[in-house]
Design an enzyme around this catalytic site. Structure first.
Site, PDB file in Angstrom:
ATOM      1  N   GLU A  17      -6.536   9.216   0.599  1.00  0.00           N
ATOM      2  CA  GLU A  17      -5.664   8.658  -0.439  1.00  0.00           C
ATOM      3  C   GLU A  17      -5.984   7.177  -0.623  1.00  0.00           C
ATOM      4  O   GLU A  17      -6.148   6.448   0.341  1.00  0.00           O
ATOM      5  CB  GLU A  17      -4.199   8.846  -0.020  1.00  0.00           C
ATOM      6  CG  GLU A  17      -3.203   8.321  -1.013  1.00  0.00           C
ATOM      7  CD  GLU A  17      -3.449   8.850  -2.427  1.00  0.00           C
ATOM      8  OE1 GLU A  17      -3.467  10.066  -2.616  1.00  0.00           O
ATOM      9  OE2 GLU A  17      -3.653   8.018  -3.345  1.00  0.00           O
ATOM     10  N   PHE A  18      -6.028   6.747  -1.896  1.00  0.00           N
ATOM     11  CA  PHE A  18      -6.381   5.352  -2.183  1.00  0.00           C
ATOM     12  C   PHE A  18      -5.225   4.576  -2.823  1.00  0.00           C
ATOM     13  O   PHE A  18      -5.426   3.478  -3.309  1.00  0.00           O
ATOM     14  CB  PHE A  18      -7.615   5.299  -3.103  1.00  0.00           C
ATOM     15  CG  PHE A  18      -8.844   5.897  -2.471  1.00  0.00           C
ATOM     16  CD1 PHE A  18      -9.620   5.147  -1.582  1.00  0.00           C
ATOM     17  CD2 PHE A  18      -9.221   7.198  -2.732  1.00  0.00           C
ATOM     18  CE1 PHE A  18     -10.746   5.697  -0.979  1.00  0.00           C
ATOM     19  CE2 PHE A  18     -10.342   7.759  -2.141  1.00  0.00           C
ATOM     20  CZ  PHE A  18     -11.109   7.013  -1.262  1.00  0.00           C
ATOM     21  N   GLU A  59       0.553   0.501  -2.036  1.00  0.00           N
ATOM     22  CA  GLU A  59       2.006   0.372  -2.024  1.00  0.00           C
ATOM     23  C   GLU A  59       2.411  -0.601  -3.130  1.00  0.00           C
ATOM     24  O   GLU A  59       1.716  -1.571  -3.399  1.00  0.00           O
ATOM     25  CB  GLU A  59       2.485  -0.131  -0.662  1.00  0.00           C
ATOM     26  CG  GLU A  59       2.384   0.949   0.400  1.00  0.00           C
ATOM     27  CD  GLU A  59       2.716   0.453   1.784  1.00  0.00           C
ATOM     28  OE1 GLU A  59       3.393  -0.575   1.927  1.00  0.00           O
ATOM     29  OE2 GLU A  59       2.261   1.101   2.758  1.00  0.00           O
ATOM     30  N   LYS A  71     -13.236   6.533   2.851  1.00  0.00           N
ATOM     31  CA  LYS A  71     -11.937   5.844   2.878  1.00  0.00           C
ATOM     32  C   LYS A  71     -12.028   4.557   3.729  1.00  0.00           C
ATOM     33  O   LYS A  71     -11.579   3.487   3.314  1.00  0.00           O
ATOM     34  CB  LYS A  71     -10.870   6.789   3.432  1.00  0.00           C
ATOM     35  CG  LYS A  71      -9.525   6.137   3.677  1.00  0.00           C
ATOM     36  CD  LYS A  71      -8.881   5.607   2.400  1.00  0.00           C
ATOM     37  CE  LYS A  71      -7.707   4.709   2.717  1.00  0.00           C
ATOM     38  NZ  LYS A  71      -7.051   4.175   1.540  1.00  0.00           N
ATOM     39  N   ASN A 126     -11.611   0.515   2.334  1.00  0.00           N
ATOM     40  CA  ASN A 126     -10.702  -0.505   2.855  1.00  0.00           C
ATOM     41  C   ASN A 126     -11.471  -1.645   3.528  1.00  0.00           C
ATOM     42  O   ASN A 126     -11.090  -2.814   3.420  1.00  0.00           O
ATOM     43  CB  ASN A 126      -9.713   0.111   3.843  1.00  0.00           C
ATOM     44  CG  ASN A 126      -8.541   0.743   3.107  1.00  0.00           C
ATOM     45  OD1 ASN A 126      -8.460   0.665   1.888  1.00  0.00           O
ATOM     46  ND2 ASN A 126      -7.637   1.357   3.840  1.00  0.00           N
ATOM     47  N   PHE A 178     -10.076  -8.817  -5.988  1.00  0.00           N
ATOM     48  CA  PHE A 178     -10.043  -9.009  -4.534  1.00  0.00           C
ATOM     49  C   PHE A 178     -10.822 -10.226  -4.065  1.00  0.00           C
ATOM     50  O   PHE A 178     -11.528 -10.188  -3.054  1.00  0.00           O
ATOM     51  CB  PHE A 178     -10.539  -7.733  -3.819  1.00  0.00           C
ATOM     52  CG  PHE A 178      -9.385  -6.870  -3.411  1.00  0.00           C
ATOM     53  CD1 PHE A 178      -8.781  -6.034  -4.324  1.00  0.00           C
ATOM     54  CD2 PHE A 178      -8.870  -6.934  -2.133  1.00  0.00           C
ATOM     55  CE1 PHE A 178      -7.678  -5.274  -3.968  1.00  0.00           C
ATOM     56  CE2 PHE A 178      -7.772  -6.181  -1.768  1.00  0.00           C
ATOM     57  CZ  PHE A 178      -7.180  -5.341  -2.693  1.00  0.00           C
ATOM     58  N   GLY A 186      -5.914 -16.735   0.535  1.00  0.00           N
ATOM     59  CA  GLY A 186      -4.470 -16.739   0.754  1.00  0.00           C
ATOM     60  C   GLY A 186      -4.144 -16.872   2.228  1.00  0.00           C
ATOM     61  O   GLY A 186      -4.945 -17.400   3.018  1.00  0.00           O
ATOM     62  N   CYS A 204      -2.688  -0.757   6.428  1.00  0.00           N
ATOM     63  CA  CYS A 204      -4.017  -0.145   6.274  1.00  0.00           C
ATOM     64  C   CYS A 204      -5.174  -1.058   6.653  1.00  0.00           C
ATOM     65  O   CYS A 204      -5.907  -0.762   7.598  1.00  0.00           O
ATOM     66  CB  CYS A 204      -4.187   0.358   4.854  1.00  0.00           C
ATOM     67  SG  CYS A 204      -3.076   1.734   4.493  1.00  0.00           S
TER      68      CYS A 204
END
Ligand SMILES: NC(=O)c1ccc[n+]([C@@H]2O[C@H](COP(=O)([O-])OP(=O)(O)OC[C@H]3O[C@@H](n4cnc5c(N)ncnc54)[C@H](O)[C@@H]3O)[C@@H](O)[C@H]2O)c1
Length: 446
Positions: free
Chosen positions: A155-156, A159, A211, A215, A256, A260, A267
């Site tokens: 799953e990509f 939130e 996956k 990430n 991206f 910060g 994740c």
């Protein structure tokens, strides 16, 4: 189709709800009985924009139910999605105990031809492991006649944008060697693939690695920019100009690339470490990703370092009060797992400071994560958090923090200092209001 989703957290509840919106008959199963009891009363265990109304609607039309019983969940389904947690184990590897338990639970109750779809983020080889566990359970029940396939379908979703991400995925990765299972997956996802075929079919191992690779790449971009922001601060450049300068290169792209206060969440940190750990056990030195993690851990201290350095000439942090805007690891979620805000708060408290914190969504989860302490006051508005504070640290870039009243901030803060962990503000605006302003890598160090 009849679907059961194991695990009703950020991924499972969203996937189950969206699959029922798409017309399937779905049961969401979780071992946490309190969670299931609350879901039955329409009380959601997590905050995700739009999820509550979708859950309520699907329950009302009868396409979404909840249970904590494997017997009921497995008997219901032709397709069983596994969305249980895969947290970090002590040694950095992925802890697969919930996956093993879920596989055993399925194997103990499987009675008809089914597909087991692994949505959780799992190390390469886990689909194979799940197959062996289910086969073992079937053998011990003398039900080796029951056919099943295990599919990897990572799953990509993000939130805060999870429903949109599930319903409009960039791609759908299917790892399977079984043609019939791929065909069923194609049918499940057909409503999300109408404009063009989004299915990428590959081996389970490639899907599992895809996956982690995804990430790890995103985390790498963030750590890369954070490292460069420190360089820019020391050398006198502006990381925001650099971001625009490289982002316009189509080989690099704009996304991206924001410096910060470090990445957090459930994740990126654990998945980067799990890949480093898996590499180690294969004898492969994942030195880039080890550095990504190290840089991020350093970056999570950057706001504290700036605050401590500012107060060093003002009697130190002992007895000072710092207001914090934003506790969640990103906007629009109540998830505070590995959030930079928590690292900052812990450091401020150890330095003898107190904290007044505000987050529009994540106060309840932050309270649980921090445990009971009188040194952190949770406030019900951004400006309430400023009352009696010496300085403000902005940690999460919620929309409501974007254009605050700087005069009001200046009037509230005793030491009139703002530490902007997301480069949200323009220096000129704050200085015009009489505030000291500190950002990430935009040149104020020189
Ligand atoms: N959160 C995200 O943004 C995100 C995005 C993509 C992938 N993932 C991956 O998806 C998986 C789930 O993540 P999450 O954030 O939804 O986790 P979560 O912690 O929010 O939810 C996991 C749920 O599984 C339940 N559970 C544990 N063992 C169980 C079992 N044996 N049977 C049934 N339920 C069980 C827990 O009670 C919990 O409710 C992880 O592997 C994660 O890495 C997460």
């Amino acid at each position: 189709m009849r679907i059961t989703v194991l695990g009703s957290g950020y991924v499972g509840l969203v996937a189950g709800t969206c699959l029922s919106v798409l017309g399937n008959d779905v049961i969401c199963l979780d071992l946490d009985e309190l969670k299931i009891e609350k879901l039955r009363q329409a009380v959601l265990p997590i905050y995700e924009p739009g999820l509550d109304s979708n859950v309520a609607e699907m329950v009302k039309v009868g396409r979404l139910r909840f249970t904590s019983k494997y017997e009921e969940g497995v008997a219901h389904a032709d397709i069983i999605f596994v969305a249980v947690g895969t947290p970090q184990a002590k040694n950095g590897a992925a802890d697969l105990s919930f996956i093993r338990a879920a596989a055993a639970g399925v194997g103990r109750h499987l009675v008809k031809k089914s597909i087991i779809v692994i949505k959780s983020t799992v190390p390469v080889g886990t689909a194979h492991m799940v197959k062996e566990i289910v086969e073992g359970e079937l053998a011990s029940r003398q039900r080796t006649d029951v056919q099943f396939a295990v599919v990897s379908n990572p799953e990509f979703l993000r939130e805060g944008n999870a429903i949109q991400d599930f319903m409009r995925p960039d791609r759908i990765v299917i790892g399977s060697d079984d043609a019939w299972a791929v065909e069923i997956m194609r049918r499940i996802y057909a409503p999300l693939s109408r404009n063009h075929d989004k299915l990428l079919v590959m081996s389970p191992r490639s899907a599992e690695l895809t996956k982690y690779a995804s990430n790890a790449m995103l985390a790498t971009r963030i750590s890369f920019m954070n490292e460069l922001s420190r360089f820019a601060e020391a050398a006198g450049g502006n990381i925001e100009d650099v971001r625009r300068g490289i982002g316009e290169d189509s080989r690099i792209g704009r996304h991206f690339l924001y410096a910060g206060a470090g990445y957090g969440g459930s994740c990126f940190p654990k998945d980067v470490r799990a890949l480093v750990s898996a590499g180690r056990s294969l004898g492969i030195d994942m030195s880039i990703l080890a550095a990504v993690d190290t840089v991020n851990n350093q970056q999570k201290t950057i706001l504290f370092e700036k605050i401590a350095s500012f107060f060093a000439s003002r009697g130190g942090l002992k007895g000072k009060t710092i207001a914090i805007w934003g506790l969640a690891f990103k906007p629009d979620t109540d998830d505070v797992r590995e959030a930079p805000s928590l690292a900052l708060i812990e450091r401020l408290l150890s330095a003898g400071a107190q904290v007044r914190a505000y987050d529009p969504i994540a106060v309840h989860t932050a309270k649980t994560a921090l445990g009971s302490t009188d040194l952190v006051t949770f406030c019900s508005s951004a400006y309430e958090a400023l009352a009696g504070a010496d300085a403000l640290a902005l940690v999460t870039e919620y929309r409501e923090f974007r254009t605050p009243d700087f005069d009001r901030i200046a009037a509230s803060l005793t030491e009139k200092a703002v530490f902007d962990g997301r480069n949200l503000y323009a220096r000129a605006d704050l200085e015009a209001a009489g505030l000291h302003y500190f950002d990430i890598g935009r040149g104020n160090g020189v």
